[in-house]
Write an enzyme that holds these catalytic residues in place. Sequence first.
Site, PDB file in Angstrom:
ATOM      1  N   THR A  16       0.827  -1.216   0.000  1.00 32.33           N
ATOM      2  CA  THR A  16       0.000   0.000   0.000  1.00 32.33           C
ATOM      3  C   THR A  16       0.854   1.256   0.000  1.00 32.33           C
ATOM      4  O   THR A  16       0.493   2.265  -0.611  1.00 32.33           O
ATOM      5  CB  THR A  16      -0.935  -0.013   1.227  1.00 32.33           C
ATOM      6  OG1 THR A  16      -1.769  -1.158   1.133  1.00 32.33           O
ATOM      7  CG2 THR A  16      -1.810   1.227   1.276  1.00 32.33           C
ATOM      8  N   THR A  93       1.453  -4.636   4.292  1.00 31.18           N
ATOM      9  CA  THR A  93       1.236  -5.008   5.695  1.00 31.18           C
ATOM     10  C   THR A  93       0.634  -6.404   5.849  1.00 31.18           C
ATOM     11  O   THR A  93       0.759  -7.010   6.915  1.00 31.18           O
ATOM     12  CB  THR A  93       0.293  -4.001   6.377  1.00 31.18           C
ATOM     13  OG1 THR A  93      -0.918  -3.920   5.611  1.00 31.18           O
ATOM     14  CG2 THR A  93       0.933  -2.636   6.490  1.00 31.18           C
TER      15      THR A  93
HETATM   16  N1  ASP Z   1      -3.141  -3.813   2.708  1.00 30.40           N
HETATM   17  C1  ASP Z   1      -1.876  -4.206   2.308  1.00 30.40           C
HETATM   18  C2  ASP Z   1      -0.797  -3.185   2.612  1.00 30.40           C
HETATM   19  O1  ASP Z   1      -0.902  -2.584   3.591  1.00 30.40           O
HETATM   20  C3  ASP Z   1      -1.731  -4.740   0.979  1.00 30.40           C
HETATM   21  C4  ASP Z   1      -0.434  -5.492   0.983  1.00 30.40           C
HETATM   22  O2  ASP Z   1      -0.164  -6.150   1.966  1.00 30.40           O
HETATM   23  O3  ASP Z   1       0.317  -5.387   0.033  1.00 30.40           O
HETATM   24  O4  ASP Z   1       0.153  -2.972   1.924  1.00 30.40           O
END
Ligand code: ASP
Length: 328
Positions: A16, A93
């Site tokens: 993200t 994340t």
């Molecule tokens: N929601 C996730 C992030 O925070 C997507 C991922 O893990 O790439 O990056």
Amino acid sequence: MSDIATRVVVVSTGGTIASLPDSNADALLSTASGDDLLAALGTLRPEVPVSTEAFCNIGSFAMDLQISFRLARRIDAILAGPDVAGVVVTHGTDTMEEAVFLADLVQSGDKPVIFTGAQRHAAEPDADGPRNLADAILVAASPAMRGTGAVIVFEGEIHAARDVTKVHASRVGTFASSEHGKLGEIDAGQVILQRCTALRRSVRTEAIEDRVDLIRLAMGSDERFMRCALASGARGIVLEAFGRGNVTPALLAPIRDAVRDGVPVLMTSRCPQGRVTPLYGGSGGKGVAAAGAIFAGDLSGIKARVLLALLLGAGETNIADAVRDIAG
Ligand code: ASP
């Protein structure tokens, strides 16, 4: 090249923090480079020499054990540079807690390895990525972090690889070390370390075994998932079992069969806190231990899976002792 380690290397992998809305795809796509992320720091940028290296540009939901193992080895190689003080990894994340634990176990030295990312994409007016990245660079350059192992820096907090978990799907304060608490914090540009990582260990290995399955138990779970894992070539199985490491009666036979066939079975708990240990009879922990399963302390199921994948990749013959040593 100076022989004083001052440079921080930012290794970008996507997530993200690097994602922007794409109108064709009608979705967020990870496209920003490490240099873009540094440029977005503006006045937040710490006065630390920084270079960037692109590793990949994917959502962390698309990471797998092989990619993550290559990343961990690349981090270790970068840290061998005499002028490198530490490494920051920008990462999604979703699987960051697995990647940071893998990097922690593979690390051969004692320089800081800092994973960070964002919950709000790079084009949000209140994106959390720049502050997290600036904090991560400061932590990577901090001599106080020597020997701490790989950590996650997020929303002003520092979390140990072994303990940290993602606890919220969307809020910026998503990482917590629920049982043992954070390692430290970054406050007004100061890195403050409040405790140490006493249970850190490393696994020396040239390979990782990715055929390790994680099975979470629910009330009344039958043996199908375990039988399927065994029939489809699992080399190791991690059970996220009840409480102290208890299973349904149906699972005792497949655990016994797995162990007989040389497939180690690691026990972890569905509970987010506490340790597994054999206490109860029948298909409780005593029965599970008698069937040959190995109890993995307070490691979460996903962290125990990373550990088992590395131990199998290393060709470790005494998995029980190695798990005991690392899981505590
Ligand atoms: N929601 C996730 C992030 O925070 C997507 C991922 O893990 O790439 O990056």
